[in-house]
Motif scaffolding. Structure first.
Motif, PDB file in Angstrom:
ATOM      1  N   CYS A 420      34.486  35.519  32.813  1.00 18.82           N
ATOM      2  CA  CYS A 420      34.299  35.763  31.566  1.00 18.82           C
ATOM      3  C   CYS A 420      35.130  37.104  31.063  1.00 18.82           C
ATOM      4  CB  CYS A 420      33.100  35.483  31.022  1.00 18.82           C
ATOM      5  SG  CYS A 420      32.351  33.957  31.313  1.00 18.82           S
ATOM      6  N   GLU A 421      34.869  38.042  32.069  1.00 16.64           N
ATOM      7  CA  GLU A 421      35.516  39.400  31.414  1.00 16.64           C
ATOM      8  C   GLU A 421      37.179  39.497  31.119  1.00 16.64           C
ATOM      9  OE1 GLU A 421      34.722  42.026  34.668  1.00 16.64           O
ATOM     10  OE2 GLU A 421      32.585  41.990  34.581  1.00 16.64           O
ATOM     11  N   GLY A 422      37.085  39.886  30.113  1.00 13.11           N
ATOM     12  CA  GLY A 422      38.384  40.253  29.285  1.00 13.11           C
ATOM     13  C   GLY A 422      39.072  38.976  28.799  1.00 13.11           C
ATOM     14  N   ARG A 423      38.295  38.019  28.519  1.00  8.29           N
ATOM     15  CA  ARG A 423      38.877  36.340  27.913  1.00  8.29           C
ATOM     16  C   ARG A 423      38.061  36.171  26.451  1.00  8.29           C
ATOM     17  NH1 ARG A 423      39.155  36.233  33.381  1.00  8.29           N
ATOM     18  NH2 ARG A 423      41.022  35.151  34.091  1.00  8.29           N
ATOM     19  N   SER A 424      38.688  35.562  25.733  1.00 11.77           N
ATOM     20  CA  SER A 424      38.116  35.354  24.320  1.00 11.77           C
ATOM     21  C   SER A 424      37.189  34.054  24.497  1.00 11.77           C
ATOM     22  CB  SER A 424      39.221  34.901  23.507  1.00 11.77           C
ATOM     23  OG  SER A 424      39.917  33.672  23.938  1.00 11.77           O
ATOM     24  N   GLU A 487      35.217  23.027  45.068  1.00 14.32           N
ATOM     25  CA  GLU A 487      36.306  23.692  45.837  1.00 14.32           C
ATOM     26  C   GLU A 487      37.567  23.347  45.013  1.00 14.32           C
ATOM     27  OE1 GLU A 487      36.619  25.562  48.583  1.00 14.32           O
ATOM     28  OE2 GLU A 487      34.493  25.959  48.220  1.00 14.32           O
ATOM     29  N   GLY A 488      37.775  22.016  44.426  1.00 15.27           N
ATOM     30  CA  GLY A 488      39.087  21.667  43.909  1.00 15.27           C
ATOM     31  C   GLY A 488      39.296  22.423  42.681  1.00 15.27           C
ATOM     32  N   LEU A 489      38.193  23.040  42.050  1.00 15.78           N
ATOM     33  CA  LEU A 489      38.362  23.458  40.585  1.00 15.78           C
ATOM     34  C   LEU A 489      38.846  25.098  41.069  1.00 15.78           C
ATOM     35  CD1 LEU A 489      38.058  23.211  37.722  1.00 15.78           C
ATOM     36  CD2 LEU A 489      35.807  24.068  37.693  1.00 15.78           C
ATOM     37  N   ASN A 490      38.302  25.528  42.322  1.00 17.24           N
ATOM     38  CA  ASN A 490      38.549  26.719  42.542  1.00 17.24           C
ATOM     39  C   ASN A 490      40.105  26.988  43.119  1.00 17.24           C
ATOM     40  OD1 ASN A 490      36.415  28.380  42.278  1.00 17.24           O
ATOM     41  ND2 ASN A 490      35.382  27.770  43.957  1.00 17.24           N
ATOM     42  N   ALA A 491      40.584  25.877  43.580  1.00 17.66           N
ATOM     43  CA  ALA A 491      41.760  25.883  43.868  1.00 17.66           C
ATOM     44  C   ALA A 491      42.945  25.872  42.851  1.00 17.66           C
ATOM     45  CB  ALA A 491      42.329  24.638  44.767  1.00 17.66           C
ATOM     46  N   GLU A 492      42.512  25.354  41.816  1.00 20.57           N
ATOM     47  CA  GLU A 492      43.118  25.268  40.481  1.00 20.57           C
ATOM     48  C   GLU A 492      43.317  26.648  39.771  1.00 20.57           C
ATOM     49  OE1 GLU A 492      41.904  22.277  37.831  1.00 20.57           O
ATOM     50  OE2 GLU A 492      42.124  20.702  39.534  1.00 20.57           O
ATOM     51  N   PHE A 493      41.915  27.369  39.990  1.00 18.54           N
ATOM     52  CA  PHE A 493      41.509  28.807  39.353  1.00 18.54           C
ATOM     53  C   PHE A 493      42.615  29.720  40.259  1.00 18.54           C
ATOM     54  CE2 PHE A 493      37.233  28.012  37.307  1.00 18.54           C
ATOM     55  CZ  PHE A 493      37.755  27.355  36.728  1.00 18.54           C
ATOM     56  N   LEU A 494      42.783  29.354  41.578  1.00 16.94           N
ATOM     57  CA  LEU A 494      43.558  30.196  42.285  1.00 16.94           C
ATOM     58  C   LEU A 494      45.160  30.368  41.786  1.00 16.94           C
ATOM     59  CD1 LEU A 494      43.535  32.209  44.711  1.00 16.94           C
ATOM     60  CD2 LEU A 494      44.005  30.466  46.206  1.00 16.94           C
ATOM     61  N   GLU A 495      45.427  29.096  41.420  1.00 18.85           N
ATOM     62  CA  GLU A 495      46.939  29.168  41.043  1.00 18.85           C
ATOM     63  C   GLU A 495      47.281  29.582  39.799  1.00 18.85           C
ATOM     64  OE1 GLU A 495      47.599  25.069  40.935  1.00 18.85           O
ATOM     65  OE2 GLU A 495      47.699  24.497  43.010  1.00 18.85           O
ATOM     66  N   GLN A 496      45.889  29.870  38.962  1.00 20.87           N
ATOM     67  CA  GLN A 496      46.078  30.337  37.811  1.00 20.87           C
ATOM     68  C   GLN A 496      45.505  32.063  37.718  1.00 20.87           C
ATOM     69  OE1 GLN A 496      43.712  28.205  34.724  1.00 20.87           O
ATOM     70  NE2 GLN A 496      44.094  26.313  35.740  1.00 20.87           N
ATOM     71  N   GLY A 497      45.347  32.466  38.921  1.00 18.88           N
ATOM     72  CA  GLY A 497      45.253  33.977  38.997  1.00 18.88           C
ATOM     73  C   GLY A 497      43.571  34.282  38.675  1.00 18.88           C
ATOM     74  N   LEU A 498      42.828  33.234  38.764  1.00 19.63           N
ATOM     75  CA  LEU A 498      41.328  33.451  38.373  1.00 19.63           C
ATOM     76  C   LEU A 498      40.558  33.373  39.568  1.00 19.63           C
ATOM     77  CD1 LEU A 498      41.137  30.615  35.605  1.00 19.63           C
ATOM     78  CD2 LEU A 498      41.453  33.149  35.046  1.00 19.63           C
ATOM     79  N   PRO A 499      39.310  34.213  39.197  1.00 14.07           N
ATOM     80  CA  PRO A 499      38.589  34.439  40.619  1.00 14.07           C
ATOM     81  C   PRO A 499      37.766  33.236  40.953  1.00 14.07           C
ATOM     82  CG  PRO A 499      37.362  35.473  38.527  1.00 14.07           C
ATOM     83  CD  PRO A 499      38.959  34.847  37.984  1.00 14.07           C
ATOM     84  N   ARG A 500      37.247  32.996  42.274  1.00 10.65           N
ATOM     85  CA  ARG A 500      36.592  31.886  43.082  1.00 10.65           C
ATOM     86  C   ARG A 500      35.204  32.090  42.070  1.00 10.65           C
ATOM     87  NH1 ARG A 500      37.542  28.862  47.335  1.00 10.65           N
ATOM     88  NH2 ARG A 500      35.530  28.790  47.638  1.00 10.65           N
TER      89      ARG A 500
END
Length: 662
Positions: A420-424, A487-500
């Motif tokens: 959540c840090e740095g996000r609206s 795990e599937g959601l983390n893979a999508e977050f990884l592509e968006q540069g988001l932490p696991r």
């Protein structure tokens, strides 16, 4: 093994549709008019079929009775004919045996003279075979084989029967070169028995035809061969049934013998006089049931025509009556289909004062109520889970609850603050909704109920308000599925540069209170009880042992189809009794041998730990830590073993660990 719970069998439910269910399915009609027609036609067919079957049964019964009586007469005639032939043979043989001229010819011992006398005698009485045998069973002369003499007599059993009889005579059915003969034997007296005279009549199709001419029944004669089969040697049956009869014989008792070709014969099996000696011979007396029923077929044809005409009249009347009822009903059915599609706008009035008119008015009132209820259901379904909404709508809403066994699942995100840090707030809410949507889908897919969302935490129920026989298994399977979804959601977050993200899940099964709780103006369907609190505490223990899922021993007992690693025996905050906790590793049949090997080694180390062998336990946990450095559990036990070496627990230690914080 302390660390391994053996996977049990998974029971599968198989829905078996029985005969009553199939009948009910067939009786579901697409139209009311069809129902009326089927009712009237069914009632008519039932009555007509009962009459037809009763008449037919009476005809068949009468025909069978007549055939039975005719076969009784045929059996008597058959036996009488055979007896008369036997008496003729015996009378003629006795006459020759006492004839002085024949005795004189026999006294010559000349084969030609004896044979000539036998042939002359055969011609006079019309016999088909005449033989003369010595008392030592040596053939003297045979009219069928003039050159044969001095050989063994071919029918020793016949001579034995004559020797055992009071008059020295006997009768039998014998076979000479595959031809059947009705044969008698009498002694040649001079005045003591000097030889045995045998005289026989041929048994062939001429005899069976003669019997059929007298009795109008088919007559067949069969002999039993050495391999136990039957061989037909004389019959009045036509070609096909004649060929099939030997294979249809099932014994020598009375009964129906089917000879194929769709024609049934009623049969009587009798043994002809002399048929039990020598060769085993039976006679099959038969009459065709179809021939006997032929006079009754005209009555059946007339009944069939009457049945068809009556059915047509009934059908026409049923259609006329059905249309007066089905037209307004079809109009209501069209409206019902629109209502099923969610269209409540159409209103229709039927100007009738009968029951159909009252039905239409009631239907209009029902449509208004359904429209209002759907609006409430749609709104309620967005606030609580659909099954809970159904539970609330299906009964009177009131405060209170009931005790029932429920499996409770708590889950909570790890590292969500960093995400959540740095996000609206809008972006955070969007990410949270994406996560909760994925997790809810897994819960719904396993038959669970989302009780509530508390920030990024989820509480789900299995067994309330809907109960399943395998609620424990469903909850464990949900937890494993939630980890896969993450795990599937983390893979999508990884592509968006988001932490696991990480997640902890606690599951417990207990008897709790389930129902509507709150105030008279604001209530919520949920569960409360000590078991709910324990599930929440187990979710918090995930961080203590470095695992993602922790289940209690009660849940593990209800879900034996999974492989587990026993984590510990613990006392959570607020409870005095220890609870054994486990980590599910997957479906029992999908866990690889390397995992099973690790569980076995861990079980040995845990056994040393609980038997208070701290140094040996520490050494085993150290080995496991080196081999599996990613598993935090071994760090926990290595530290505990080291601490207990320095400060051993008291003598009342039960192997459990007490947590003083949530």
């Amino acid at each position: 093994m302390a660390g391994l719970a053996r996977p049990g069998g998974v029971r599968r439910r198989v829905q078996v549709i029985g005969a009553p269910a199939r009948i009910r399915s067939l009786l579901r009609f697409r139209s009311f008019q069809s129902r009326l027609l089927v009712f009237f036609l069914g009632l008519f067919v039932l009555v007509q079929a009962s009459v037809f079957l009763s008449v037919n049964a009476a005809n068949v019964r009468n025909a069978r009775q007549q055939i039975d009586e005719a076969l009784d007469v045929t059996a008597s005639v058959f036996e009488r004919v055979f007896r008369e032939r036997t008496h003729r043979l015996l009378g003629s043989a006795r006459l020759l045996a006492s004839d002085f001229a024949f005795k004189k010819a026999y006294a010559t011992r000349d084969h030609g003279t004896i044979l000539s006398a036998l042939e002359n005698f055969q011609g006079r009485i019309g016999a088909d075979a005449v033989m003369l045998a010595a008392l030592d069973r040596v053939l003297i002369a045979d009219t069928q084989h003039p050159q044969r003499t001095g050989t063994s007599f071919p029918f020793p059993d016949l001579i034995s029967a004559a020797e055992e009889s009071e008059r020295g005579e006997a009768e039998a059915v014998v076979f000479i070169e595959s031809r059947a003969y009705q044969m008698v034997v009498v002694p040649l007296l001079a005045p003591m028995p000097e030889a045995l005279l045998c005289v026989g009549f041929l048994i062939d199709d001429r005899l069976t035809a003669e019997l059929q001419g007298v009795t109008s029944s088919h007559v067949s004669l069969l002999r039993k061969t050495g391999d136990g089969k039957w061989d037909l040697f004389a019959s009045t049956l036509p070609g096909g049934p004649r060929q099939r009869l030997p294979s249809d014989i099932r014994g020598t008792g009375d009964g129906a013998v089917s000879v194929g070709g769709g024609e049934e014969y009623l049969s009587r099996v009798v043994v002809p006089p002399g048929g039990g000696r020598g060769a085993e011979v039976i006679a099959v007396l038969q009459r065709s049931l179809i021939e006997a029923l032929r006079p009754h077929r005209r009555l059946q044809a007339a009944l069939a025509v009457l049945f068809g005409v009556s059915a047509a009249v009934t059908l026409a009347g049923g259609i006329a009556i059905g249309r007066t009822v089905t037209r307004p009903v079809l109009a209501l059915a069209r409206r019902a289909r629109k209502i099923e599609e969610g269209d409540y706008s159409e209103q229709e009035s039927v100007e009738r004062a009968d029951e159909i008119g009252h039905l239409n008015k009631s239907f209009n009132h029902m449509v208004k109520g359904l429209a209002e209820r759907d609006r409430v259901r749609d709104l309620l379904g967005k606030v609580v889970s659909a099954p809970i909404a159904e539970e609330l709508l299906s009964k009177t809403i009131e405060l209170g609850g009931e005790e029932r066994e429920v499996t409770i699942l708590f889950s909570d995100l790890r590292d969500f603050t960093a995400l959540c840090e740095g996000r609206s707030p809008k972006d955070i809410l969007s990410l949270l909704n994406t996560y909760l949507t994925r997790i809810s889908a897994v819960i719904d897919g396993n038959g669970g109920i989302v009780d509530k969302f508390v920030g990024d935490a989820v509480m789900a129920l299995y067994g309330a308000p809907l109960r399943h026989a395998d609620d424990g298994e469903r909850a464990v399977r949900t937890a494993l599925g939630m980890m896969m979804a993450l795990e599937g959601l983390n893979a999508e977050f990884l592509e968006q540069g988001l932490p696991r993200l990480g997640m902890g899940i606690g599951i417990n099964t207990a008897v709790v209170v389930a129902g509507n709780m709150g105030s008279l103006t604001r209530m919520n369907y949920t569960v409360i009880g000590d078991g709910v609190n324990l599930a929440s505490r187990l979710e918090g223990l995930c961080k203590k042992y470095g695992v993602s899922i922790v289940v209690s021993e009660t849940t593990r007992a209800l879900a034996p189809g999974f492989a587990y690693m026993e984590l510990d025996r613990v006392r959570v905050k607020g409870k005095s009794e220890p609870v054994t906790i486990y980590e599910p590793l997957g479906e029992g049949n999908r866990v690889g041998p390397h995992v099973l090997g690790e569980i076995e080694a861990y079980g040995e180390a845990l056994g040393l730990y609980r038997s208070m062998q701290w140094e040996r336990a520490g050494a085993r946990f150290a080995e496991l830590k080196r081999e599996f450095p990613e598993r935090f559990l071994y760090h926990v036990y290595l530290d505990r073993a080291a601490e207990f070496v320095r400060n051993p627990p008291g003598g009342d230690w039960d192997g459990s660990y007490t947590f003083s914080e949530k």
